[in-house]
Design an enzyme around this catalytic site. Structure first.
Site, mmCIF file in Angstrom:
data_model
loop_
_atom_site.group_PDB
_atom_site.id
_atom_site.type_symbol
_atom_site.label_atom_id
_atom_site.label_comp_id
_atom_site.label_asym_id
_atom_site.label_seq_id
_atom_site.Cartn_x
_atom_site.Cartn_y
_atom_site.Cartn_z
ATOM 1 N N GLU A 182 0.662 21.935 -1.964
ATOM 2 C CA GLU A 182 -0.639 21.634 -2.569
ATOM 3 C C GLU A 182 -1.374 22.942 -2.770
ATOM 4 O OE1 GLU A 182 -3.354 19.121 -0.321
ATOM 5 O OE2 GLU A 182 -4.549 18.814 -2.129
ATOM 6 N N GLU B 96 -3.833 9.711 -0.414
ATOM 7 C CA GLU B 96 -4.381 9.015 0.766
ATOM 8 C C GLU B 96 -5.370 7.971 0.281
ATOM 9 O OE1 GLU B 96 -5.875 12.045 3.377
ATOM 10 O OE2 GLU B 96 -3.897 12.388 4.252
#
Ligand code: AHR
Length: 657
Positions: free
Chosen positions: A45, A378
């Site tokens: 990321e 998430e």
């Protein structure tokens, strides 16, 4: 009487000595579940300056002048002007430089890079710029590598000239050799005397020596560190940046492909997520985009695993109720199309699909052979399965072989986790992504985590995890040791755990927002943390099949009567060997004896041991290999493998069968 007492006491001592040897049973003949090739992988990321300022080779910050403050990273001087009708419609700004009007004054601009620009002595750098002389004539650019902190006379230690002579926009390039090693240098571009007015756009500088020699390539030491892990899967591009703080700032893969000059800038949420680690100059150039992610996956032998938006922006920031931050189910089609088009971009036929054609035009006519797609990062609450459903239906219908990964939310247990797993089962997700950044006590207690998971439902992808060790939450040895302990439980349950990726992967020492991280660097150097070496030991020795290893009939999982021991075993077909991993998390050495059922005679073996002189020990830029696993060879007399694992040590035996 005294004699009898003495004899009993002696027996008791002998018995207790025997009790201290942990007897384990390992059936080497009965192969258990296959260990998936994807078992140990990496998760990338753009956090901690992992892409721009990290893995991505570009050294110039704000190369297209598109940051909200158009001169972020630059110091323009003399006669300059910002313009916005440039040749690239998604990046319209550029700079016009003219003569200063005085023979003793200069015009130009200087870039500070990311926490400075690292220059290696004698290394070549590739400078490029899109430029034109709008009024005709010739402009000569002096391209200089500078050391602003020099105590010597000249800040520029290398200089080359570049002539711009076209009235039309054109890409100009030159190679410049660095005469000096500087960690925090700058790039200065000065207009030479008597030059015509010149327009400059997309000013770029790369090390000539990038990973695999790729165009628009990756920083070599960092990409090599990934390759050296032999990762089975490569999850990208996030993480929270996939979702966006709002929908407009979510990661949009379509903006990250095509010519780099025309990839629009996106905000990076990690610039402001923590006000105590605030980086207002942190944006995403998308220079490292989906084409580069797929290419790197291929180069390092990992299955690509893109994560895409499910039409829900970050629920930490926006809540899990329907709101303007989330796309209503009936308006999801453009988001679903993004996934369908992504599959075409990766796998499609260039003659039949425009996204596949773009892949071919970018240099990769063959498909990337994408097999997995994760939808949502998430997410939690009812809005997630509601939004996910139409994605699953359409992807399944058009691409039945693509495996879909859903999420169990941000927690390793609890209400949302309990709610989402059954939802993912109902949805028939192929894998469920679990995240856990947890303390040492959690890792010590989770040795049996996967033993009782439902074998009929989706498989597990431990997509983000790390032990956040005591005190300063740093990459100390003990955190890595507990990750190793936990990983034996994943390995033992490889029938259900199909993928695991530690997180985060990278961090710039001057620009991190989150730690611990697996690989750290400054502008020239890097080091691999203790956690890196644990990942590598598992990844290089994942084997092909689980073998059952027990102690008193039970898995060795750090249970109350197991003296802090964790263990797993696999068979590796290519090398025809048995690999036993034992982690001693306790304070005392533990003797063990493994009965290798099915093996006989003298066998050669390697022993790899990873330990540290202190639990908080960590590698650093100055001592990058202070803590690394050590390997030696030995011979064992099968069926007995016996030894002693020192306190706080991870030891691995690879025995030729
Ligand atoms: O890895 C850092 C962040 O942790 C990721 O972006 C997110 O998925 C998780 O909360």
């Amino acid at each position: 009487m005294r004699k009898l007492t003495t004899t009993l006491a002696a027996l008791a001592v002998a018995a207790s000595a025997m009790a201290q040897t942990h007897q384990m049973e390992l059936n080497t003949k009965k192969l258990g579940a296959p260990v998936q090739p994807t078992m140990y992988g990496i998760f990338f990321e753009d956090i901690n300056y992992a892409a721009d300022g990290g893995l991505y080779g570009e050294l110039v910050k704000n190369r297209s002048f598109e940051f909200p403050d158009h001169f972020t990273g630059w110091v323009p001087f003399g006669n300059f002007q910002l313009k916005n009708d440039g040749p690239f419609n998604k990046n319209p700004h550029y700079v016009r430089i003219g003569d200063s009007g005085h023979r003793d004054k200069f015009s130009g601009l200087e870039n500070e890079g990311y926490f400075g620009i690292g220059y290696d002595q004698n290394a070549d750098y590739k400078f490029s710029v899109w430029a034109r002389v709008p009024n005709g004539g010739k402009a000569v650019l002096r391209v200089m590598l500078c050391d602003p902190s020099t105590m010597g006379e000249r800040q520029q230690f290398s200089e080359e000239k570049l002539t711009i002579d076209s009235k039309d926009w054109k890409k100009y390039t030159l190679t410049i050799n660095s005469k000096k090693k500087v960690n925090k240098g700058t790039l200065r571009i000065m207009l030479d005397r008597n030059s015509a007015v010149v327009d400059l756009e997309h000013i770029s500088l790369f090390p000539a020596d990038v990973f695999n020699g790729d165009e628009n390539g990756m920083r070599k030491d960092l990409a090599q560190a990934l390759a050296d892990l032999h990762p089975g899967v490569f999850r990208f591009p996030g993480g929270c940046i996939v979702e966006g703080t709002d929908l407009a700032t979510r990661y949009q893969w379509k903006n990250s492909v095509g010519p780099v000059e025309n990839r629009p800038l996106n905000e990076n949420r990690w610039h402001y997520t923590f006000d105590y680690r605030f980086y207002p100059d942190y944006f995403q150039s998308y220079g490292l985009g989906f084409y580069e992610y797929f290419r790197l996956s291929e180069e390092i032998g990992a299955e690509p695993l893109p994560v895409v938006s499910v039409g829900l922006s970050c629920e930490f920031q926006n809540g899990a109720e329907r709101s303007a931050a989330h796309v209503p189910v009936d308006q999801l089609q453009p988001y679903i199309d993004d996934v369908l088009d992504l599959i075409e971009f990766a796998n499609g036929d260039p003659a039949k699909n425009t996204w596949a054609k773009l892949r071919a035009d970018m240099g990769h006519p063959k498909p990337f052979n994408l097999k997995f797609v994760a939808i949502g990062n998430e997410q939690w609450g009812e809005i997630y399965p509601e939004n996910l459903k139409p994605f699953v239906e359409q992807v399944r219908k058009k691409y039945p072989n693509i495996k879909i990964i859903g999420t169990s939310g941000p927690d390793s247990e609890g209400k949302q986790f309990e709610y989402l797993w059954p939802e993912m089962k109902k949805m028939k997700a192929d894998l469920v992504d679990e995240h856990f950044y947890r303390p040492e006590s959690w890792f010590l207690a989770q040795g049996n985590r996967y033993d009782n998971y439902d074998r009929k439902g989706p498989k597990v992808f431990a997509g983000e995890y790390a032990c956040h060790g005591r005190g300063k939450k740093w990459n100390h040895f003990n955190a890595a040791l507990l990750e190793a302990a936990f990983m034996t439980g994943m390995e033992r349950n490889a029938d259900i755990v199909h993928m695991a990726t530690y997180a985060p992967l990278f961090a710039h020492i001057d620009g991190w927002q989150w730690r611990p991280d697996m690989i750290w660097y400054d502008n020239l150097r890097s080091f691999r943390s203790c956690s890196y070496y644990v990942q590598q030991m598992f990844s290089h020795n994942k084997g092909t099949n689980v073998l059952q290893l027990t102690m008193n009939g039970k898995p060795v999982a750090g249970n109350a009567d197991q003296d802090g021991l964790f263990a797993s075993a696999v068979y590796d077909k290519p090398s025809n060997s048995v690999i036993v991993k034992i982690v001693n998390t306790g304070d005392k050495a533990q003797d063990f004896s493994v009965n290798l059922k099915g093996m006989k005679g003298s066998k050669s073996a390697t022993i790899t041991s990873f330990t540290a002189d202190k639990l908080e020990g960590e590698n650093t830029l100055d001592a990058p290999t202070k803590y690394v696993p050590k390997t030696s060879t030995t011979t064992i007399s099968a069926p007995t493998l016996s030894g002693s694992v020192p306190a706080k040590t991870f030891v691995m035996y690879k025995i030729s069968k």
